[in-house]
Design a protein around this motif. Sequence first.
Motif, PDB file in Angstrom:
ATOM      1  N   ASN A  74     -14.109  11.684 -11.021  1.00 41.14           N
ATOM      2  CA  ASN A  74     -14.041  11.891  -9.568  1.00 41.14           C
ATOM      3  C   ASN A  74     -13.284  10.761  -8.883  1.00 41.14           C
ATOM      4  O   ASN A  74     -12.479  10.986  -7.976  1.00 41.14           O
ATOM      5  CB  ASN A  74     -15.451  12.029  -8.984  1.00 41.14           C
ATOM      6  N   GLU A  75     -13.559   9.527  -9.320  1.00 38.17           N
ATOM      7  CA  GLU A  75     -12.823   8.380  -8.771  1.00 38.17           C
ATOM      8  C   GLU A  75     -11.354   8.441  -9.188  1.00 38.17           C
ATOM      9  O   GLU A  75     -10.452   8.125  -8.406  1.00 38.17           O
ATOM     10  CB  GLU A  75     -13.438   7.063  -9.242  1.00 38.17           C
ATOM     11  N   ALA A  76     -11.134   8.874 -10.429  1.00 39.61           N
ATOM     12  CA  ALA A  76      -9.769   8.932 -10.961  1.00 39.61           C
ATOM     13  C   ALA A  76      -8.891   9.888 -10.160  1.00 39.61           C
ATOM     14  O   ALA A  76      -7.744   9.560  -9.813  1.00 39.61           O
ATOM     15  CB  ALA A  76      -9.801   9.346 -12.426  1.00 39.61           C
ATOM     16  N   ILE A  77      -9.419  11.073  -9.852  1.00 37.73           N
ATOM     17  CA  ILE A  77      -8.591  12.068  -9.163  1.00 37.73           C
ATOM     18  C   ILE A  77      -8.219  11.603  -7.760  1.00 37.73           C
ATOM     19  O   ILE A  77      -7.104  11.870  -7.281  1.00 37.73           O
ATOM     20  CB  ILE A  77      -9.294  13.454  -9.123  1.00 37.73           C
ATOM     21  N   ILE A  78      -9.091  10.842  -7.110  1.00 36.61           N
ATOM     22  CA  ILE A  78      -8.779  10.308  -5.776  1.00 36.61           C
ATOM     23  C   ILE A  78      -7.561   9.379  -5.847  1.00 36.61           C
ATOM     24  O   ILE A  78      -6.629   9.469  -5.037  1.00 36.61           O
ATOM     25  CB  ILE A  78     -10.003   9.570  -5.188  1.00 36.61           C
ATOM     26  N   GLU A  79      -7.574   8.484  -6.838  1.00 38.56           N
ATOM     27  CA  GLU A  79      -6.472   7.513  -6.979  1.00 38.56           C
ATOM     28  C   GLU A  79      -5.168   8.209  -7.366  1.00 38.56           C
ATOM     29  O   GLU A  79      -4.097   7.888  -6.838  1.00 38.56           O
ATOM     30  CB  GLU A  79      -6.838   6.455  -8.030  1.00 38.56           C
ATOM     31  N   SER A 122       0.814  -1.225   0.000  1.00 39.29           N
ATOM     32  CA  SER A 122       0.000   0.000   0.000  1.00 39.29           C
ATOM     33  C   SER A 122       0.845   1.271   0.000  1.00 39.29           C
ATOM     34  O   SER A 122       0.317   2.366  -0.173  1.00 39.29           O
ATOM     35  CB  SER A 122      -0.927   0.002   1.215  1.00 39.29           C
ATOM     36  N   SER A 123       2.152   1.128   0.201  1.00 39.74           N
ATOM     37  CA  SER A 123       3.040   2.296   0.210  1.00 39.74           C
ATOM     38  C   SER A 123       3.573   2.643  -1.175  1.00 39.74           C
ATOM     39  O   SER A 123       4.297   3.620  -1.335  1.00 39.74           O
ATOM     40  CB  SER A 123       4.221   2.051   1.157  1.00 39.74           C
ATOM     41  N   ASN A 124       3.219   1.832  -2.183  1.00 37.24           N
ATOM     42  CA  ASN A 124       3.721   2.066  -3.538  1.00 37.24           C
ATOM     43  C   ASN A 124       2.684   2.809  -4.370  1.00 37.24           C
ATOM     44  O   ASN A 124       1.495   2.458  -4.386  1.00 37.24           O
ATOM     45  CB  ASN A 124       4.098   0.747  -4.212  1.00 37.24           C
ATOM     46  N   ALA A 125       3.126   3.813  -5.105  1.00 40.43           N
ATOM     47  CA  ALA A 125       2.216   4.691  -5.848  1.00 40.43           C
ATOM     48  C   ALA A 125       1.683   4.073  -7.144  1.00 40.43           C
ATOM     49  O   ALA A 125       0.612   4.466  -7.621  1.00 40.43           O
ATOM     50  CB  ALA A 125       2.926   6.004  -6.176  1.00 40.43           C
ATOM     51  N   LEU A 126       2.405   3.121  -7.718  1.00 38.43           N
ATOM     52  CA  LEU A 126       2.088   2.665  -9.080  1.00 38.43           C
ATOM     53  C   LEU A 126       0.678   2.104  -9.250  1.00 38.43           C
ATOM     54  O   LEU A 126      -0.031   2.495 -10.184  1.00 38.43           O
ATOM     55  CB  LEU A 126       3.133   1.651  -9.541  1.00 38.43           C
ATOM     56  N   PRO A 127       0.228   1.162  -8.397  1.00 37.07           N
ATOM     57  CA  PRO A 127      -1.127   0.637  -8.621  1.00 37.07           C
ATOM     58  C   PRO A 127      -2.210   1.699  -8.468  1.00 37.07           C
ATOM     59  O   PRO A 127      -3.206   1.670  -9.189  1.00 37.07           O
ATOM     60  CB  PRO A 127      -1.267  -0.475  -7.572  1.00 37.07           C
ATOM     61  N   PHE A 128      -2.021   2.651  -7.563  1.00 36.17           N
ATOM     62  CA  PHE A 128      -2.993   3.739  -7.421  1.00 36.17           C
ATOM     63  C   PHE A 128      -3.083   4.554  -8.709  1.00 36.17           C
ATOM     64  O   PHE A 128      -4.180   4.866  -9.191  1.00 36.17           O
ATOM     65  CB  PHE A 128      -2.602   4.662  -6.254  1.00 36.17           C
ATOM     66  N   ASN A 129      -1.910   4.869  -9.274  1.00 31.52           N
ATOM     67  CA  ASN A 129      -1.896   5.647 -10.514  1.00 31.52           C
ATOM     68  C   ASN A 129      -2.528   4.877 -11.667  1.00 31.52           C
ATOM     69  O   ASN A 129      -3.277   5.444 -12.479  1.00 31.52           O
ATOM     70  CB  ASN A 129      -0.457   6.031 -10.869  1.00 31.52           C
ATOM     71  N   ASN A 130      -2.254   3.573 -11.748  1.00 33.32           N
ATOM     72  CA  ASN A 130      -2.825   2.764 -12.829  1.00 33.32           C
ATOM     73  C   ASN A 130      -4.341   2.615 -12.691  1.00 33.32           C
ATOM     74  O   ASN A 130      -5.067   2.629 -13.690  1.00 33.32           O
ATOM     75  CB  ASN A 130      -2.149   1.390 -12.862  1.00 33.32           C
ATOM     76  N   ILE A 131      -4.817   2.506 -11.453  1.00 36.73           N
ATOM     77  CA  ILE A 131      -6.269   2.463 -11.241  1.00 36.73           C
ATOM     78  C   ILE A 131      -6.880   3.804 -11.653  1.00 36.73           C
ATOM     79  O   ILE A 131      -7.947   3.853 -12.280  1.00 36.73           O
ATOM     80  CB  ILE A 131      -6.595   2.126  -9.771  1.00 36.73           C
ATOM     81  N   GLY A 132      -6.186   4.875 -11.329  1.00 36.11           N
ATOM     82  CA  GLY A 132      -6.644   6.194 -11.771  1.00 36.11           C
ATOM     83  C   GLY A 132      -6.769   6.274 -13.276  1.00 36.11           C
ATOM     84  O   GLY A 132      -7.737   6.846 -13.809  1.00 36.11           O
ATOM     85  N   LEU A 133      -5.822   5.671 -13.991  1.00 35.15           N
ATOM     86  CA  LEU A 133      -5.865   5.677 -15.458  1.00 35.15           C
ATOM     87  C   LEU A 133      -7.061   4.886 -15.975  1.00 35.15           C
ATOM     88  O   LEU A 133      -7.704   5.290 -16.955  1.00 35.15           O
ATOM     89  CB  LEU A 133      -4.554   5.105 -16.017  1.00 35.15           C
ATOM     90  N   TYR A 172      -9.924   4.559 -14.455  1.00 32.40           N
ATOM     91  CA  TYR A 172     -11.101   5.414 -14.238  1.00 32.40           C
ATOM     92  C   TYR A 172     -11.157   6.554 -15.263  1.00 32.40           C
ATOM     93  O   TYR A 172     -12.242   6.954 -15.688  1.00 32.40           O
ATOM     94  CB  TYR A 172     -11.100   5.965 -12.815  1.00 32.40           C
ATOM     95  N   ILE A 173      -9.982   7.043 -15.682  1.00 29.46           N
ATOM     96  CA  ILE A 173      -9.965   8.064 -16.742  1.00 29.46           C
ATOM     97  C   ILE A 173     -10.525   7.477 -18.037  1.00 29.46           C
ATOM     98  O   ILE A 173     -11.356   8.095 -18.707  1.00 29.46           O
ATOM     99  CB  ILE A 173      -8.529   8.595 -16.971  1.00 29.46           C
ATOM    100  N   LYS A 174     -10.079   6.268 -18.367  1.00 32.20           N
ATOM    101  CA  LYS A 174     -10.567   5.605 -19.585  1.00 32.20           C
ATOM    102  C   LYS A 174     -12.077   5.404 -19.523  1.00 32.20           C
ATOM    103  O   LYS A 174     -12.769   5.455 -20.541  1.00 32.20           O
ATOM    104  CB  LYS A 174      -9.885   4.245 -19.766  1.00 32.20           C
ATOM    105  N   GLN A 175     -12.588   5.176 -18.315  1.00 28.18           N
ATOM    106  CA  GLN A 175     -14.021   4.963 -18.123  1.00 28.18           C
ATOM    107  C   GLN A 175     -14.771   6.276 -17.868  1.00 28.18           C
ATOM    108  O   GLN A 175     -15.976   6.254 -17.628  1.00 28.18           O
ATOM    109  CB  GLN A 175     -14.251   4.002 -16.952  1.00 28.18           C
TER     110      GLN A 175
END
Length: 377
Positions: free
Chosen positions: A256-261, A236-247, A249-252
């Motif tokens: 609002n969900e994207a900016i949180i991630e 949970s301390s690594n940024a990469l999966p959060f950023n990829n989940i954000g991407l 949500y951007i594609k979808q």
Amino acid sequence: MMKSIVFLQVLLIFLTSFVVSSAQSNIFERKSEVVRRLAISGQLFFKQERYDEALATFSEAILVDSTIAGLFENRGVIYLRKSEWDLAISDFTKAIELEPRNPNFFVKRGSALREKLSYKLALLDFKHAIELDSKKASAFNGIAKVYGNLDDYQNALVNFNKVIDFEPNSSDAYTNRAWIYSKMNYWDSTIIDATKAIELNPTAFIAFNTRGYGRLKKREYDSALKDLNIAKDLKSSNALPFNNIGLIYIKQMKLNEAIIEVEKALQLNPKLAEAYDNKGIIHFYKGEHEKAIVNFDIAIKLSSKLASAYVHRAEVYLETNKMELAISDLDIAISIYPTFAEAFLCRSKVYEKQGDSIKAKSDFQKAVQLKKQFPFQ
């Protein structure tokens, strides 16, 4: 009488030297025990990620005995973990001076040099390690990573294949090769290797993140989210999966969900260029052009070879009728990534808006061709 005196003198010398020798032996034993205890404590601190305490402990051990190469090796590894490349290189060099035929020290110094972007020197160290041990998998792994950093993917693959030949049950070896396949946009191969890595090590964080990203690129968003959420749980301390989940949500278009991630990713790693790129996209889709430009600027400053950030900034310039700036960004993106279909497509739109139909048509056709060749860029 004279013989008796000589005998007594010899006996006295022998007894004196025995006492001195015994005293020295005791000192060495005590010194060795102190170093052993400090080394054990240092390794424990390192495993607990208490790096400053580990560093202080190994430094204390080196003050007790500076002739043990392994102490410098261990302290160098801590410096590596703390991203203090020059100090790591210095310690590995000292270890090499003490044990010049130990291939591990060359591999570790090569790793520090690679992190410092001193690729030629890193390659020399990795190759020297192979001269000392022709089956040194970690040295081939280091060479492969250097070629990966240099965008020489074919040579990277050749060397990662050798690593897998030497260590067929190494989860890391498959994870690393998956990384190269992702660089080449070979998403099926990326997913296959990441899956193999997970089979070998069900807690392989990087493998889950890599497979999730591969599935993201193939637009398999549900399975991608599953992998990336597992990666989040694992580390949970690594940024990469959060950023990829954000991407995802951007594609979808779930902005609002994207900016949180994405904000969480930046909280964990304020120097993650890809997260600023994603944040810029979110602002662009919301019509917040100035905020979008600010984030794309930061992304490019952090990573001057991030082609997508140039393309995304160009899209804002296109939207705001700053055509020359758009063309400049797209030219840079294409020079970095000559097969980037999105860059050619965006540039065709700029040319079309400028009234240059010939260039617009040429770039559009190039984009279509690249989309067919690389459907999941």
